[in-house]
Design an enzyme around this catalytic site. Sequence first.
Site, PDB file in Angstrom:
ATOM      1  N   GLY A  12       0.789  -1.230   0.000  1.00 25.40           N
ATOM      2  CA  GLY A  12       0.000   0.000   0.000  1.00 25.40           C
ATOM      3  C   GLY A  12       0.818   1.275   0.000  1.00 25.40           C
ATOM      4  O   GLY A  12       0.346   2.318   0.458  1.00 25.40           O
ATOM      5  N   ASN A  14       1.664   3.129  -2.563  1.00 24.75           N
ATOM      6  CA  ASN A  14       0.995   4.122  -3.422  1.00 24.75           C
ATOM      7  C   ASN A  14      -0.216   4.713  -2.702  1.00 24.75           C
ATOM      8  O   ASN A  14      -0.440   5.919  -2.744  1.00 24.75           O
ATOM      9  CB  ASN A  14       0.575   3.491  -4.747  1.00 24.75           C
ATOM     10  N   HIS A 113       0.445   1.062 -13.294  1.00 24.08           N
ATOM     11  CA  HIS A 113       1.147  -0.134 -13.763  1.00 24.08           C
ATOM     12  C   HIS A 113       2.636   0.199 -13.869  1.00 24.08           C
ATOM     13  O   HIS A 113       2.993   1.246 -14.420  1.00 24.08           O
ATOM     14  CB  HIS A 113       0.589  -0.561 -15.127  1.00 24.08           C
ATOM     15  N   LEU A 148      -6.622  -6.353 -19.886  1.00 21.15           N
ATOM     16  CA  LEU A 148      -5.624  -6.064 -18.853  1.00 21.15           C
ATOM     17  C   LEU A 148      -4.611  -4.991 -19.300  1.00 21.15           C
ATOM     18  O   LEU A 148      -3.999  -5.120 -20.362  1.00 21.15           O
ATOM     19  CB  LEU A 148      -4.885  -7.369 -18.513  1.00 21.15           C
TER      20      LEU A 148
HETATM   21  C1  GRF Z   1       3.390  -0.900  -7.693  1.00 24.74           C
HETATM   22  O1  GRF Z   1       4.616  -1.069  -8.341  1.00 24.74           O
HETATM   23  C2  GRF Z   1       2.278  -0.749  -8.699  1.00 24.74           C
HETATM   24  O2  GRF Z   1       2.671  -0.121  -9.870  1.00 24.74           O
HETATM   25  C3  GRF Z   1       1.930  -2.189  -8.988  1.00 24.74           C
HETATM   26  O3  GRF Z   1       2.072  -2.856  -7.766  1.00 24.74           O
HETATM   27  C4  GRF Z   1       2.982  -2.156  -6.922  1.00 24.74           C
HETATM   28  C5  GRF Z   1       2.213  -1.853  -5.668  1.00 24.74           C
HETATM   29  O4  GRF Z   1       2.970  -1.294  -4.681  1.00 24.74           O
HETATM   30  N1  GRF Z   1       0.618  -2.264  -9.587  1.00 24.74           N
HETATM   31  P1  GRF Z   1       2.260  -0.692  -3.372  1.00 24.74           P
HETATM   32  O5  GRF Z   1       1.315  -1.763  -2.842  1.00 24.74           O
HETATM   33  O6  GRF Z   1       1.538   0.544  -3.767  1.00 24.74           O
HETATM   34  O7  GRF Z   1       3.385  -0.451  -2.421  1.00 24.74           O
END
Ligand code: GRF
Length: 195
Positions: A12, A14, A113, A148
């Site tokens: 989490g 992001n 992504h 996707l």
């Molecule tokens: C990120 O690299 C995102 O681009 C991908 O999964 C990862 C998630 O990281 N979809 P986090 O859970 O946000 O730390």
Amino acid sequence: MQSIVILISGSGSNMAAIVKAAQIQNWEQKYQAKITAVIANRPDAKGLSIAKAAGIETQVVDHKKYPDRTDFETELTKVIQIYQPSLIVLAGFMRILSGAFTQQFPEKIINIHPSLLPAFTGLHTHERALQMGCKFAGATVHWVIEELDAGSIIDQAMVPVLPGDTAEKLAARVLTQEHLLYPRVIAQILSHHNS
Ligand code: GRF
């Protein structure tokens, strides 16, 4: 008030960057927007405690408890609908969503992504970029459609691939950019909704 729901599966980071930006930039006042819930498909998703600590409601819809994708998505939809979101943010949400699900929320779901789409859809993006000898890598925020990682691109961030890079080093460099890119894109969408 615009409602934002964030879906996660793991660490989490992001989601945490988005929550922090919402606080620092005061999205409630600036965009009349609020992160109303963080929903995980795994009860052990680390991001759940980060969301709770930030005072955000959390929910778990554990995909393992449902016999198939349809049942899982029916429950996920029910939980999402509680919050009547105008934006659904996939932030490291590691379940493929069916067309039946995505079509319920047209132009409301975005994803980040870790590649410069349309290159390297799917998993292991950094390993594949290194194998191909790419000189640049990055991340993409895009609208989510049934296919996707194929919805139209909203914005991207690019990083160089450096000599001696491993997939881990490259992933960390890209992730740092994701944390800047994703909140920025969401703020743009919210301001557009308001205009
Ligand atoms: C990120 O690299 C995102 O681009 C991908 O999964 C990862 C998630 O990281 N979809 P986090 O859970 O946000 O730390």
